[in-house]
Design an enzyme around this catalytic site. Structure first.
Site, PDB file in Angstrom:
ATOM      1  N   GLU A 483       0.854  -1.194   0.000  1.00  0.00           N
ATOM      2  CA  GLU A 483       0.000   0.000   0.000  1.00  0.00           C
ATOM      3  C   GLU A 483       0.882   1.233   0.000  1.00  0.00           C
ATOM      4  OE1 GLU A 483      -4.058   1.632   2.140  1.00  0.00           O
ATOM      5  OE2 GLU A 483      -3.323  -0.386   2.538  1.00  0.00           O
ATOM      6  N   GLU A 753      -2.615  -0.326  13.464  1.00  0.00           N
ATOM      7  CA  GLU A 753      -3.683   0.201  12.616  1.00  0.00           C
ATOM      8  C   GLU A 753      -5.053  -0.052  13.223  1.00  0.00           C
ATOM      9  OE1 GLU A 753      -5.071  -0.129   7.932  1.00  0.00           O
ATOM     10  OE2 GLU A 753      -3.986  -1.781   8.857  1.00  0.00           O
TER      11      GLU A 753
END
Length: 888
Positions: A483, A753
């Site tokens: 990502e 996260e």
């Protein structure tokens, strides 16, 4: 009392900028000097080129230390300048001159560039010669790094030599066998179809009279390598091959200037870097090394001519690098743990980092050493890599068999704490040394804080390391998986925290250019910047969701408050206006229902989900309010009333649609109340009721948070503002799931996260999205610095010329020691609780004052031997050192 002196000199937010993007640079400095009520009454600033004075401001009667704009002779390209400043204090006593700092003007106009873009001739697929059955072959079609070189001769040694360099991709520059600079991942990530940054290097000491050689190693990087999570378009987002741009200026004693440029005289070859890709990793075959390829006399007869070409769709605009470069900053020794079931060997570096492993080893020619990287270990102590998704994160080194060998990757980085090393037959872990090299933009660290609790200290470390690991050219979401985008909401919720940890002024100026270039013609900002890799199915970029597309407005306002930098606001103001118009045109009823795109809401929250339209509309109130303030900063008085009226209308619509008479908000979530309270959406009666509902929601969650990305930053500040600081401390100190302390209890060295990245009941969260290094939830850092330590900006005096100091004391924490190197100077705050008394020591830098706001009037205030009268819980103190005693 020490003499007042200027310190921390900055030009365009840099200690020593190597290129300018403005014809008139701006100068800043901070002040140092003990004593009460110290201030600058005047300054004198001098800029020189050699011994030639370009500008002498003379003695200027002013207390300003920020954004002093150059007003001397016209600056031209390729200048090396120095500058210094002296100041006068409140008694008109002069300081010494500050140590001179330098800056280079760079190449300020397109016409100054004579260099051409050069690359290895185009070979398909992936840069490998056909037939491909060698070390360069790989299943990802990742390209080998390209070697480029050129010999040149000089009759005499130049008195000054400067190299101007950029790449479509990544580069390392060499001159006569030595690296020119230690930066990595240069020139950084931009939208290469629009703009690329260049770096400037002083190479005077590297050029000799006679034969010289300049060489460059060029890799794919963000340009043609893999970035993002879309495997149908994993790479080649900007082009199919990397390229180099290089221009070296040689100035001789007689004033003559010779220029060596990238052109058709250069040659190219492949070498030992078989491929080097962000997501796949690097393979390096030391048997293919070409000793001396960057030195004169090397036999390059088998090298091929480069291709001179114009990049598609057009050559990008060239600008000087705005932010400090990415560098190796901290090294960690690998600690051997055990042999893995795979036969490899597990090492622990003790800290989750972004970077790479350097190997020192011995082996036979052809021996392969393989490094697999992971953030965590699974329940059996094996390397856990499922959360990396399609990122292979594996480096290979093939030995040449010539004694002790050294390796570290060139053009890849990984997010990891653990490494699995697979050795060739006959090798032992005793034969290998592993060092983890952390990389990030080398921004100055500006704050430190320690407390009486190890868990809170670890949280502060986790916040700092998540910021380090994700500030790599852009503020990324995570450094490990496939990502690594510059997500805007992650950044905006964390930015106030980020500005305490590091000086992010130059870094934001660079990223704001990326944001501006990604903005769509209809005014929509984007979810990420640079935007191209996120959604390759769209012709245009992916428009920003509420909280994401709103980020530029929030970032501009915070930049103004922290640095007092009006220029960024003025430059991008019209873009901010276009975004607000985009929202308003789509939602004439003042509820944010349309033009919300991928409306993520309170992303990754736990517990009840917040209504997404409610969250979106709350953010509209916020950005309309901020635009009214930013309009004043930008000198657009005509727009202040417009945005105040817009904010008033959206508030009314929010209350009508989402709030009942009892102050209950649609969705009845912690985040719903946090946004309504922190964005000052509600009138006083509903505000009071909503605050009670927030406390109820915390009770229903048994004292645990239930927020996602958008809600988390507001938790502790709002609880403190509504008179419940103890509840804020409860959340901070909680060590059961979900909490910051829970991840730390599991050994986290960075911010997760997800609150439930791993739990005892369910193990690891979904491999589709489960980073263990993601700074957004670290937004609690702003509360730790601003409220626990009591070092906060003052909206009435941006740039920390006034400091708002309203610390929150709690016996459970015991003590804190903190400092922040503000743009104006070092601010210190340290408090300790003994019995029922708090002793609070503070330092307010010269030229500043502090608004002191305490829960109770202090028993005493001392500055040195002097005792000052207590004026109650609130008072104003001028610069100096003070000790306050306060009853709990």
């Amino acid at each position: 009392m020490t003499k007042l002196r200027p310190i921390a000199l900055r030009c365009e937010h840099h200690a020593a900028p190597m290129g300018l993007n403005r014809p008139a640079p701006r100068f800043d400095w901070a002040l140092d000097g003990d004593g009460h009520n110290r201030c600058q009454s005047a300054y004198r600033l001098v800029v020189k080129a050699g011994e030639n004075v370009l500008w002498d401001s003379g003695k200027v009667q002013s207390s300003r230390t920020r954004q002093i704009e150059y007003a001397g002779e016209v600056l031209v390209s390729d200048m090396h300048c120095t500058w210094t400043v002296m100041v006068w204090d409140e008694e008109d006593a002069a300081s010494d001159w500050a140590d001179a700092q330098h800056f280079r003007t760079g190449l300020m106009h397109p016409k100054d560039w004579r260099a051409q873009w050069i690359a290895r001739y185009f070979v398909l697929p992936a840069g490998r010669e056909a037939p491909a059955d060698n070390s360069y072959d790989n299943r990802w079609q990742a390209r080998p790094a390209d070697h480029l070189r050129r010999d040149f001769a000089t009759v005499e040694r130049p008195v000054r030599a400067t190299a101007y360099v950029s790449a479509l991709g990544l580069y390392e520059l060499y001159l006569n066998g030595a690296r020119v600079d230690d930066a990595v991942m240069a020139p950084g990530w931009t939208d290469y179809h629009q703009r690329v940054e260049y770096q400037s290097y002083d190479v005077t000491d590297m050029v000799v009279a006679g034969a010289n050689t300049i060489g460059a190693l060029v890799g794919e990087g963000w340009y043609s390598g893999r970035v993002g999570h879309n495997q149908r378009r994993a790479g080649n987002h900007y082009g199919g091959r990397p390229a180099l741009l290089c221009q070296v200026h040689l100035e001789y004693a007689d004033g003559r200037i010779e220029t060596i440029v990238s052109d058709g005289q250069w040659t190219t070859s492949q070498g030992p870097v078989c491929y080097s890709d962000f997501l796949m990793g690097e393979q390096y075959d030391a048997r293919l090394e070409m000793p001396g390829w960057t030195e004169p006399g090397f036999d390059a007869s088998r090298w091929q001519p480069v291709e001179v070409f114009a990049p598609d769709p057009r050559p990008p605009h060239l600008e000087a690098s705005r932010a400090p470069q990415v560098r190796e900053t901290v090294r960690f020794e690998g600690r051997y743990l055990r042999q893995a079931k795979t036969g490899g060997h597990i090492y622990d570096f003790g800290q989750n980092i972004a970077g790479f492993v350097a190997l020192e080893l011995s082996g036979k020619a052809g021996d392969r050493f393989t490094l697999r990287h992971g953030e965590v270990l699974d329940g059996e102590g094996e390397l856990y890599v499922a959360n990396l998704r399609h990122a292979v994160a594996t480096d290979h080194y093939i030995a040449k068999g010539e004694g002790r060998e050294h390796f570290k990757p060139r053009f890849t980085f990984h997010g990891f704490r653990y490494v699995e090393l697979t050795l060739p037959d006959g090798s032992s872990p005793d034969d290998v040394t592993l060092t983890g090299n952390a990389i990030h933009n080398d921004l100055p660290l500006t704050a430190s804080m320690r407390t009486g609790l190890d868990m809170v200290n670890q949280l502060l470390s986790n916040i700092e390391w998540s910021q380090r690991d994700n500030f790599i050219s852009v503020p990324t979401d995570c450094p490990q998986r496939d990502e690594r985008y510059g997500w805007s909401a992650d950044a905006q919720v964390f930015w106030k925290t980020a500005g305490y940890v590091m000086d992010v002024s130059a870094f934001l100026e660079k990223w704001f250019e990326d944001i501006a270039e990604a903005q769509l013609p209809d005014g929509a900002f984007t979810d990420v910047a640079p935007s191209k890799p996120l959604n390759p199915y769209r012709i245009t970029a992916q428009p920003g969701a509420p909280g994401w597309g709103d980020a530029p407005v929030i970032l501009a306002w915070q930049h103004w408050l922290r640095y007092g930098d009006r220029a960024l606001v003025e430059k991008h103001y019209d873009r901010l206006v276009a975004w607000l118009k985009h929202i308003a045109d789509a939602n004439p009823d003042h509820l944010r229902i349309n033009a919300v795109y991928n409306n993520y809401g309170d992303w990754l929250s736990v517990g009840p989900a917040s209504d997404r339209t409610m969250v979106a509309t709350a953010y509209w109130v916020l950005v309309a309010d901020l635009m009214a303030k930013l309009s004043g900063v930008a000198g657009r008085a005509d727009m202040v009333a417009h945005y105040k009226a817009q904010a008033k209308a959206v508030r009314a619509a929010f209350i009508a649609a989402f709030v009942d008479d009892d102050g209950r908000i649609t969705g009845d979530t912690q985040t719903a109340y946090l946004l309504a309270l922190d964005f000052a959406i509600l009138p006083s009666d509903l505000h009071r009721k909503a605050a009670a509902h927030l406390l109820r929601k915390l009770d229903e969650a048994e004292g645990h948070l239930q927020t996602g990305f958008l809600g988390v930053k507001h938790l502790c500040p709002v609880l403190s503002d509504i008179g419940s600081p103890q509840r804020a401390y409860d959340l901070l100190l909680n060590e059961t799931y979900p909490s910051w302390g829970f991840s730390i209890a599991q050994g986290a060295t960075t911010i997760w996260e997800r609150w439930d990245g791993w739990t005892r009941e369910n193990g690891f969260q979904s491999v589709n999205m489960n980073s263990f290094n993601h700074y957004a939830y670290g937004a609690v850092g702003e509360w730790l610095y601003a409220r626990v330590a009591g070092i906060d900006w003052d909206e009435d005096a941006p740039g920390f010329s006034s400091i708002r100091m309203r610390p929150l004391f709690d016996k459970r924490l015991g003590w804190i020691e903190a400092h922040y190197d503000a743009p104006t100077g070092r601010i210190e705050s340290a408090w300790r609780i003994a019995g029922e008394i708090v002793t609070w020591d503070i330092r307010i830098p010269p030229n500043c004052s502090a608004r002191i706001e305490l829960p109770r009037a202090p028993l005493s205030i001392h500055s040195g031997e002097a005792s000052l009268p207590s004026t109650g819980p609130t008072t104003t103190l001028d610069s100096g050192r003070y000790t306050l005693t306060i009853p709990i």
